[in-house]
Design an enzyme around this catalytic site. Structure first.
Site, PDB file in Angstrom:
ATOM      1  N   ARG A  42     -10.260  15.057   8.200  1.00 17.13           N
ATOM      2  CA  ARG A  42      -9.013  15.454   7.536  1.00 17.13           C
ATOM      3  C   ARG A  42      -8.230  16.375   8.474  1.00 17.13           C
ATOM      4  NH1 ARG A  42      -7.301  19.692   4.044  1.00 17.13           N
ATOM      5  NH2 ARG A  42      -5.767  18.989   2.512  1.00 17.13           N
ATOM      6  N   SER A 114      -8.753  10.611  -5.042  1.00 19.45           N
ATOM      7  CA  SER A 114      -8.820  11.884  -5.740  1.00 19.45           C
ATOM      8  C   SER A 114      -8.251  11.729  -7.146  1.00 19.45           C
ATOM      9  CB  SER A 114      -8.019  12.954  -4.992  1.00 19.45           C
ATOM     10  OG  SER A 114      -8.557  13.175  -3.708  1.00 19.45           O
ATOM     11  N   LYS A 143      -7.369  24.221  -0.041  1.00 22.54           N
ATOM     12  CA  LYS A 143      -6.185  23.424  -0.318  1.00 22.54           C
ATOM     13  C   LYS A 143      -5.228  24.249  -1.170  1.00 22.54           C
ATOM     14  CE  LYS A 143      -6.232  19.050  -0.995  1.00 22.54           C
ATOM     15  NZ  LYS A 143      -6.402  17.696  -1.584  1.00 22.54           N
TER      16      LYS A 143
END
Length: 216
Positions: A42, A114, A143
């Site tokens: 990521r 997700s 996040k």
């Protein structure tokens, strides 16, 4: 590489923010040596990384994970996932729609999605998701846009779908036991492994605690 419940037990999401000068490849290898069963690269937060560098990094990590027989997916970037020939891709609710992703990557690639509600989970399953990442199940700093999902909602999602569900967000060795009985088959973490001084030991310990929490 197939996506099984067993392969989703300890899912590592990379984040170079925690590297402090260390090489991502080296830290992922340590995590794999510690027992990580799934890897997602990521790089959303690093705008300085060129496409060529990202591709080179993904290719190297793909080969590394293959040696350990561990599935390797790319976060969000469907084109990069196809270009590097990795095992699949993981998308969020604000990324490309799951149905379109499945059409693009074909039936033989892994698709993770997700979800934060039962409705999102059921839709993702209908659109071809192989597994769901649900969270944040605890407060997290990894996040900035992550909102919390109650353990009751997590349990409801696990009961509503037939595909595997992993929990993500703020999970540590100290709180993973709180997820017992929710129906998840594993956990996804970033800082619980990547931010630790001894990545290999952190992965090994977290895997043991996760197995205990899930009664494995």
């Amino acid at each position: 590489m197939n996506c099984t419940k067993e392969s989703l037990l300890l899912y590592l999401v990379t984040d170079r923010h925690w590297l402090a000068g260390r090489k991502l490849y080296d830290e992922v290898k340590k995590a794999l040596d510690g027992g990580v069963t799934f890897v997602q690269v990521r790089e959303k937060e690093d705008m300085s990384l060129s496409h060529e560098d990202y591709l080179r990094e993904a290719l190297a990590l793909r080969e590394l994970c293959a040696k350990y027989h561990v599935p390797f997916v790319v976060d969000d970037d469907v084109d990069l996932a196809l270009e590097c020939g990795c095992d699949g891709v993981h998308v969020g609710q604000t990324d490309m729609q799951a149905g379109r992703v499945r059409e693009k990557i074909g039936s033989d690639k892994i698709l993770g999605v997700s979800a934060q509600t039962v409705e999102e989970a059921l839709l993702a399953e209908r659109q071809g998701a192989d597994y769901l990442g649900v969270g944040a199940v605890f407060p997290t700093g990894s996040k900035s846009d992550a909102s919390e999902v109650s353990h009751e909602t997590l349990r409801a999602i696990c009961e509503a779908v037939s595909i595997p569900v992993i929990a993500i967000g703020g999970i540590t060795g100290e709180n993973v036991h709180e997820l017992a009985g929710t129906g998840i088959c594993g956990i996804a973490v970033i800082s619980a492994i990547m931010a630790q001084k001894d990545v290999q030991a952190a992965a090994r310990d977290l895997k043991t605690r996760t197995r205990e929490a899930l009664g494995l």
